[in-house]
Design a protein around this motif. Structure first.
Motif, short mmCIF file in Angstrom:
data_model
loop_
_atom_site.label_atom_id
_atom_site.label_comp_id
_atom_site.label_asym_id
_atom_site.label_seq_id
_atom_site.Cartn_x
_atom_site.Cartn_y
_atom_site.Cartn_z
N SER A 198 0.83 -1.21 0.00
CA SER A 198 0.00 0.00 0.00
C SER A 198 0.86 1.25 0.00
O SER A 198 0.48 2.28 -0.57
CB SER A 198 -0.94 -0.02 1.22
OG SER A 198 -0.19 -0.10 2.42
N CYS A 224 -8.40 5.45 -4.97
CA CYS A 224 -7.64 4.38 -4.31
C CYS A 224 -8.46 3.80 -3.17
O CYS A 224 -9.12 4.53 -2.42
CB CYS A 224 -6.32 4.92 -3.76
SG CYS A 224 -5.18 5.48 -5.05
N THR A 225 -8.40 2.49 -3.02
CA THR A 225 -9.11 1.78 -1.96
C THR A 225 -8.14 0.80 -1.31
O THR A 225 -7.44 0.07 -2.00
CB THR A 225 -10.32 1.01 -2.51
OG1 THR A 225 -11.16 1.91 -3.23
CG2 THR A 225 -11.11 0.36 -1.39
N GLY A 226 -8.12 0.81 0.03
CA GLY A 226 -7.30 -0.17 0.74
C GLY A 226 -5.90 0.30 1.04
O GLY A 226 -5.02 -0.53 1.30
N ASP A 234 -9.35 3.10 -10.97
CA ASP A 234 -9.48 2.55 -9.62
C ASP A 234 -8.28 1.67 -9.31
O ASP A 234 -7.86 0.82 -10.12
CB ASP A 234 -10.75 1.70 -9.51
CG ASP A 234 -11.98 2.58 -9.37
OD1 ASP A 234 -11.99 3.41 -8.46
OD2 ASP A 234 -12.92 2.41 -10.17
N TYR A 284 -6.98 -0.89 -6.16
CA TYR A 284 -7.41 -1.59 -4.95
C TYR A 284 -6.24 -2.36 -4.37
O TYR A 284 -5.44 -2.96 -5.10
CB TYR A 284 -8.52 -2.61 -5.26
CG TYR A 284 -9.75 -2.04 -5.91
CD1 TYR A 284 -10.86 -1.67 -5.16
CD2 TYR A 284 -9.81 -1.89 -7.29
CE1 TYR A 284 -11.99 -1.16 -5.76
CE2 TYR A 284 -10.94 -1.39 -7.91
CZ TYR A 284 -12.03 -1.01 -7.14
OH TYR A 284 -13.16 -0.52 -7.75
N LYS A 332 -5.93 -5.32 -1.28
CA LYS A 332 -6.77 -6.10 -0.39
C LYS A 332 -6.07 -7.40 -0.02
O LYS A 332 -5.43 -8.03 -0.86
CB LYS A 332 -8.12 -6.39 -1.05
CG LYS A 332 -9.11 -7.13 -0.15
CD LYS A 332 -10.42 -7.37 -0.88
CE LYS A 332 -11.41 -8.10 0.00
NZ LYS A 332 -12.68 -8.36 -0.73
N GLU A 376 -5.33 -4.54 -7.68
CA GLU A 376 -6.16 -4.43 -8.87
C GLU A 376 -6.07 -3.02 -9.43
O GLU A 376 -6.11 -2.03 -8.68
CB GLU A 376 -7.62 -4.76 -8.56
CG GLU A 376 -7.86 -6.23 -8.27
CD GLU A 376 -9.35 -6.55 -8.14
OE1 GLU A 376 -10.16 -5.60 -8.27
OE2 GLU A 376 -9.69 -7.72 -7.91
N ARG A 390 -9.89 -4.71 -16.25
CA ARG A 390 -9.49 -4.88 -14.85
C ARG A 390 -8.34 -5.89 -14.83
O ARG A 390 -8.48 -7.03 -15.27
CB ARG A 390 -10.65 -5.40 -14.01
CG ARG A 390 -10.27 -5.65 -12.53
CD ARG A 390 -11.46 -6.21 -11.76
NE ARG A 390 -12.57 -5.28 -11.79
CZ ARG A 390 -12.76 -4.32 -10.90
NH1 ARG A 390 -11.88 -4.16 -9.91
NH2 ARG A 390 -13.78 -3.50 -10.99
N SER A 435 -5.82 -7.87 -12.34
CA SER A 435 -5.72 -8.28 -10.95
C SER A 435 -4.43 -9.08 -10.75
O SER A 435 -4.15 -10.00 -11.51
CB SER A 435 -6.93 -9.14 -10.56
OG SER A 435 -6.81 -9.61 -9.24
#
Length: 846
Positions: free
Chosen positions: A550, A572-574, A611, A613, A615, A639, A698, A700
């Protein structure tokens, strides 16, 4: 003596005449042995209901096996041939019905059509319990005994119990295997595709014996010249019987056909049988036959004794000569057979018979390749024609190849084909690349008698060629990267050095100071990127350390924000995720920058949302198997998703290939995602792509999670000590000379600089004691740094020398020279690094 010799000749010719008269008598009786059978009836004795049924059904659909000689088969003709085909036509003529033949279709398709009542009448069928579900059968109209077929070399076989321990050949699901199992006979099973193939295996010595009905055996032995086969013994099992099969919802047709068969004259049946079979067979043994055969055997013995008496001495010499010849021939054939079987490639010899291609000889490798292509779906039986009906394509262009343009068929036309590559597509759509050679074999009359064909599966060779091409591409990348590394590192040296010099003069509270440090940080990251690119292109192993993913994402997003178009937003997420992975931080920056840059290109026209991610996930065994065969455990998922134009499946399948790009000229090299793929694999991770046209993309990535702790941050280095020593600086780049001079003067050193290495060494040689340390570039046009160092050390061995270079491999080679008192720095070099190395070198020299 002369008269005795004439008398022996007289006995010989009398015996020949008696044997000829006996054979006329024997076969004339055999031909009329069934005259006493009932004659053809004057009427069929049909009921009125049966006549009415026939009036309503004037046309009947007929189908049968495509290749079941001598009963029912085709030979490139629209109408069927054989015993049952002729009887069918005779019965149809008697009944006055029209037969609509559905020609030349595979037997499984005939069975399926019969189940669906698309076929009314099958002229050639054997009774079985599953078939009774949808067929009705007439009384048997023809039967043949089951015989054991072997060669004279097999040894004595008097019945089925003599088959113990033998090698037996036959087709799949043959009934006699159940008979032998019930009788407790143990044997080695050799499967065959057709009855002809099983007879050939016995003839070629691959099997000891087979069990087959009389008609099929006689026809194939006579037709294909299997002259070394013999009837070893009869069997005690039921004869092979043939029936007409009809739809079970037409009981009237079953009754009508039974009456028509019963009314057919025996002479007519015998005539049809005689047309297709080269000898007759009658059930039972009559006293008249015993007497006839006994007399024949006696006459034959008399003749044989006479021949032995006449030619005994002469034949003895001829037999001895023939046995020697046969031994030599057997040895040669054995060597040829073993050579063919052990050959690393598939070998076939083909022949044209009545316009059809026939296989004469093939080795094990040929059978192996054809089994893989022609069986399809695990079937045990296939014919040679099934292989010719496969799809073939040119490997280079994927253009379909017609049957007439296959190498073997072109060889039949007189062409010699060498090492032609074609793609064979099996019945299960399996693709097997083949390299084929074929040449005609000419007879004494100058005509083509056969075709020799050799082919091999080149799947492994093509893979090796592709790997070699990939290796050459990567070598080219390494050469290109190494070529630009020196110039690029010089540029980075100027950027980093001037940023450091400017930061020294700027107040620490000033925004300019922060921006200058950002420039320096970006320059150092670019330096590491160049080094990683060189390591990647040369397949150099990299050291992996625990990294907070991160944190890498957060740093990369900060750099990306300033470069993306205004119509592209980053979400951004996470970023609070604490997952740690083992990787190289610079490589992770490469992964993110490349993925996000590609995503931005996909949205450059209409904008969109980018986006990112991070996780933590747990994969069980099933999840791991679905994710490119990873091991179950803990992973960190990264991702990158966009709302751009997406990709087709064909494009998505190639995005990780080196040099593949969909961007216009000057917009991409096709290496970015190839580098990403290589980095992910080096981290034992997996990468997946989910995309569709106009649906975005996407990507991943799963990295294995690590339980190692993050390394403690290194303390900020203190400001190196300066000095007043005299420094000679040599570099062919004026900007680097100016920058290094300013850096060293900031630390108090007295600097003398040159952009011409020859002028520099000349100045040094004039007064070697005027300098305390030399700093020189490695790659210079007139005199390289290593040669300059050698000249300087020859005059003054104690002077410390620092050589700067942008080539990592140059450093290794210079260390191998062991010049003594020389240290090496890789460009670009920061101000603190340079000052610290100068101080260290001076202290060592002191």
């Amino acid at each position: 003596m002369k008269h005795a010799f004439r008398w022996q000749y007289t006995i010989f010719f009398i015996g020949i005449i008696l044997l000829y008269l006996f054979n006329i008598f024997l076969f004339s009786n055999a031909g009329h042995a069934e005259v006493d059978q009932p004659a053809y009836p004057e009427a069929l004795s049909l009921t009125q209901a049966e006549k009415d049924w026939l009036a309503r059904h004037r046309k009947i659909r007929v189908a049968g096996p495509r290749n079941f000689p001598p009963f029912y088969f085709y030979e490139d003709a629209p109408e069927p041939k054989g015993v049952t085909a002729d009887i069918m036509r005779a019965v149809a003529g008697t009944l006055g019905v029209e037969v609509e033949v559905i020609p030349d279709i595979p037997w499984p398709q005939v069975l399926e059509m019969a189940k669906n009542r698309e076929v009314d009448w099958i002229p050639c069928a054997a009774v079985s319990e599953p078939r009774k579900a949808f067929w009705s059968f007439t009384d048997p109209f023809m039967s043949f005994p089951m015989l054991i077929i072997a060669t004279p070399d097999t040894g004595f076989i008097g019945g089925i119990h003599d088959l113990n321990g033998k090698k037996l050949s036959g087709v799949k699901n043959i009934a006699w295997r159940d008979w032998l199992a019930k009788a407790g006979v143990s044997y080695e099973w050799i499967p065959a595709a057709t009855p002809l193939d099983s007879l050939r295996m016995v003839s070629e010595g691959k099997a000891d014996a087979t069990i087959e009905n009389l008609a099929t055996s006689v026809y194939n032995i006579d037709r294909y010249g299997l002259s070394n086969l013999k009837v070893a013994a009869p069997t005690a099992y039921d004869a092979y019987s043939l029936h007409f099969a009809v739809r079970n919802d037409w009981p009237e047709l079953q009754s009508i056909l039974n009456k028509a068969l019963a009314a057919m004259p025996k002479e007519q049946k015998n005539e049809i049988k005689g047309k297709w079979l080269s000898l007759r067979y009658e059930h039972g043994i009559r006293l008249q036959d015993i007497l006839i055969w006994g007399a024949g055997i006696g006459a034959s013995l008399f003749l044989i004794i006479g021949l032995i008496l006449v030619w005994n001495r002469r034949l003895g010499r001829e037999i001895a000569l023939r046995e020697a010849t046969e031994r030599d021939l057997h040895t040669s054939l054995s060597i040829l057979h073993e050579t063919l079987e052990q050959a690393p490639m598939a070998i076939e010899i083909l022949k044209k018979v009545d316009g059809r291609t026939q296989l004469l000889i093939e080795n094990q490798e040929s059978q192996k390749i054809k089994d893989a292509l022609c069986r399809g779906g695990g079937e045990d039986e296939f014919a040679l024609e099934d292989c010719f009906e496969l799809e073939f394509r040119d490997i280079a262009s994927s253009t379909p190849i017609s049957y007439s343009m296959l190498p073997a068929q072109r060889a039949f036309a007189g062409e010699t084909v060498e090492n032609e590559r074609i793609m064979a597509i099996g019945r299960d759509r399996r693709q097997v690349p083949l390299e084929v050679s074929a040449s005609p074999v000419y007879g004494k009359n100058g005509e083509i008698e056969a075709v020799f064909s050799a082919f091999s599966d080149i799947s492994l060779r093509l893979q090796l060629e592709e790997d070699q091409m990939q290796s050459q591409k990567m070598e080219a990348i390494g050469t290109l990267a190494g070529g630009i590394a020196h110039d690029f590192n010089n540029i980075l040296s100027i950027m980093i050095g001037n940023a450091e010099l400017a930061a020294v003069d700027a107040p620490t509270w000033s925004p300019t100071y922060a921006k200058l440090n950002e420039i320096k940080s970006a320059g150092l990251r670019a330096r590491n990127l160049v080094r990683r690119l060189l390591s990647f292109s040369r397949n150099t192993p990299l050291s992996k350390q625990p990294v907070l993913l991160s944190s890498i994402v957060n740093e990369s997003v900060g750099l990306l924000q300033a470069t993306l178009a205004a119509n592209i937003k980053i979400r951004c997420t996470g970023l609070e995720n604490e997952g740690i992975i083992l990787a190289d931080a610079t490589q992770l920056h490469q992964v993110l920058i490349n993925l996000c840059t590609n995503a931005a290109h996909a949205m450059e026209e209409e904008g969109g949302m980018l986006d990112i991610y991070v996780k933590s996930v747990e994969l069980n065994d099933d999840d791991a198997a679905r994710n490119l065969n990873l091991e179950a455990g803990s992973y960190i998922r990264l991702e990158v998703a966009d709302t751009g134009i997406g990709m087709s499946k064909e494009t998505a399948d190639r995005i990780f290939d080196p040099y593949f790009t969909t961007k216009g000229l000057g917009k991409g090299t096709g290496l970015g995602l190839s580098v990403v793929h290589g980095i992910v694999r080096s981290c034992s991770g997996a990468i997946e792509v989910d995309t569709a046209p106009n649906q975005g993309t996407r990507i991943s990535i799963l990295f294995p999670a690590s339980d190692q702790a993050l390394p403690e941050p290194e303390p900020a280095p203190g400001l190196p000590e300066g000095g007043t020593e005299r420094v000679l600086v040599v570099d062919d780049e004026p900007q680097i000379i100016e920058m290094n001079t300013l850096m060293l003067e900031k630390f108090g050193y007295q600097v003398t600089s040159f952009t011409d290495s020859r002028e520099a060494i000349k100045r040094f040689l004039e007064s070697p004691d005027d300098f305390d340390v030399i700093i020189t570039d490695m790659a210079m046009p007139t005199l390289s740094g290593d040669l300059l160092a050698q000249k300087a050390r020859a005059v003054r061995p104690d002077i410390p020398i620092i050589i700067c270079t942008g080539f990592s491999e140059k450093v290794q080679k210079l260390r191998e020279l062991d010049l003594g008192g020389v240290t090496y720095l890789r460009k670009p070099i920061s101000m603190n690094e340079l000052a610290a190395e100068v101080k260290r070198s001076l202290q060592k020299a002191a």
